[in-house]
Motif scaffolding. Sequence first.
Motif, PDB file in Angstrom:
ATOM      1  N   GLY A  10       0.843  -1.194   0.000  1.00 43.16           N
ATOM      2  CA  GLY A  10       0.000   0.000   0.000  1.00 43.16           C
ATOM      3  C   GLY A  10       0.871   1.234   0.000  1.00 43.16           C
ATOM      4  N   VAL A  11       0.831   1.988  -1.078  1.00 43.06           N
ATOM      5  CA  VAL A  11       1.676   3.161  -1.223  1.00 43.06           C
ATOM      6  C   VAL A  11       0.823   4.412  -1.058  1.00 43.06           C
ATOM      7  CG1 VAL A  11       3.248   4.383  -2.776  1.00 43.06           C
ATOM      8  CG2 VAL A  11       3.168   1.898  -2.808  1.00 43.06           C
ATOM      9  N   PHE A  12       1.280   5.333  -0.202  1.00 48.38           N
ATOM     10  CA  PHE A  12       0.582   6.590   0.029  1.00 48.38           C
ATOM     11  C   PHE A  12       1.254   7.692  -0.785  1.00 48.38           C
ATOM     12  CE2 PHE A  12       0.026   4.043   3.811  1.00 48.38           C
ATOM     13  CZ  PHE A  12      -1.308   4.215   4.106  1.00 48.38           C
ATOM     14  N   TYR A  13       0.491   8.668  -1.210  1.00 50.56           N
ATOM     15  CA  TYR A  13       1.022   9.815  -1.933  1.00 50.56           C
ATOM     16  C   TYR A  13       0.466  11.084  -1.310  1.00 50.56           C
ATOM     17  CZ  TYR A  13       3.000   6.961  -5.591  1.00 50.56           C
ATOM     18  OH  TYR A  13       3.760   6.058  -6.278  1.00 50.56           O
ATOM     19  N   SER A  38      -5.095   9.529  -1.355  1.00 50.16           N
ATOM     20  CA  SER A  38      -5.008   8.428  -2.301  1.00 50.16           C
ATOM     21  C   SER A  38      -4.097   7.345  -1.747  1.00 50.16           C
ATOM     22  CB  SER A  38      -4.440   8.950  -3.621  1.00 50.16           C
ATOM     23  OG  SER A  38      -4.292   7.925  -4.546  1.00 50.16           O
ATOM     24  N   GLN A  39      -4.295   6.155  -2.265  1.00 56.94           N
ATOM     25  CA  GLN A  39      -3.437   5.036  -1.886  1.00 56.94           C
ATOM     26  C   GLN A  39      -3.467   4.003  -3.003  1.00 56.94           C
ATOM     27  OE1 GLN A  39      -4.160   3.623   2.033  1.00 56.94           O
ATOM     28  NE2 GLN A  39      -2.919   1.801   1.775  1.00 56.94           N
ATOM     29  N   GLY A  41      -2.687   0.065  -4.080  1.00 61.36           N
ATOM     30  CA  GLY A  41      -2.654  -1.235  -3.438  1.00 61.36           C
ATOM     31  C   GLY A  41      -3.212  -2.297  -4.359  1.00 61.36           C
ATOM     32  N   MET A  49      -5.892   1.941  -7.542  1.00 66.22           N
ATOM     33  CA  MET A  49      -5.674   3.186  -6.820  1.00 66.22           C
ATOM     34  C   MET A  49      -7.016   3.600  -6.241  1.00 66.22           C
ATOM     35  SD  MET A  49      -4.450   6.974  -8.033  1.00 66.22           S
ATOM     36  CE  MET A  49      -5.997   7.848  -8.093  1.00 66.22           C
ATOM     37  N   SER A  51      -9.052   6.621  -4.150  1.00 73.83           N
ATOM     38  CA  SER A  51      -8.926   8.042  -3.829  1.00 73.83           C
ATOM     39  C   SER A  51     -10.228   8.559  -3.249  1.00 73.83           C
ATOM     40  CB  SER A  51      -8.531   8.852  -5.063  1.00 73.83           C
ATOM     41  OG  SER A  51      -9.527   8.749  -6.061  1.00 73.83           O
ATOM     42  N   ALA A 121      -0.642  12.814   2.777  1.00 73.66           N
ATOM     43  CA  ALA A 121       0.116  11.561   2.856  1.00 73.66           C
ATOM     44  C   ALA A 121      -0.464  10.620   3.907  1.00 73.66           C
ATOM     45  CB  ALA A 121       1.583  11.842   3.149  1.00 73.66           C
ATOM     46  N   GLY A 123      -3.115   9.309   3.551  1.00 68.51           N
ATOM     47  CA  GLY A 123      -3.721   8.279   2.710  1.00 68.51           C
ATOM     48  C   GLY A 123      -5.150   7.959   3.115  1.00 68.51           C
ATOM     49  N   THR A 125      -8.207   5.459   4.843  1.00 67.75           N
ATOM     50  CA  THR A 125      -8.439   4.721   6.079  1.00 67.75           C
ATOM     51  C   THR A 125      -9.526   3.688   5.825  1.00 67.75           C
ATOM     52  OG1 THR A 125      -7.884   6.672   7.374  1.00 67.75           O
ATOM     53  CG2 THR A 125      -9.156   4.973   8.491  1.00 67.75           C
TER      54      THR A 125
END
Length: 135
Positions: A10-13, A38-39, A41, A49, A51, A121, A123, A125
């Motif tokens: 899971g990448v957060f931006y 956004s995240q 995964g 993605m 959002s 960031a 992300g 929840t």
Amino acid sequence: MSIQDSINKGVFYGFIPHRLQIPDRPELNNYPFNVMFSQFGTKDGKNVMGSAIYVPDLKSYTQLGEKSSMKYVNSYGGNSWLLIEYDLSTKYYTGQKTVNEESVGVASGPQWNMFFVHFTALGLTNGERCNFKEL
């Protein structure tokens, strides 16, 4: 760690929004047009993605002396919101994110760009309404 490992984890931006600009409401220029979390995964074995976009509740804007605040609501519905506060004298922002009546994160700082990078960031929840797109 490979890109796929990062996506699986899971990448957060973080995102920097545009300022809100309403000609008859210059006091709102210190607030964002919207805020996106956004995240990246996986869902059902596919890269996705998710959002969530939060929009301002203009009626919630309040100002007391040098301090002001405004609530933002999740455009996908549900019981999630942001409270963004701004202190004109210190040029300092504070943002709190709430999902389903639970505070899930806070960020603060004096500089627009870095405040919003740190805030967004956070992300997504679990339980937060959002849109998923397959990559």
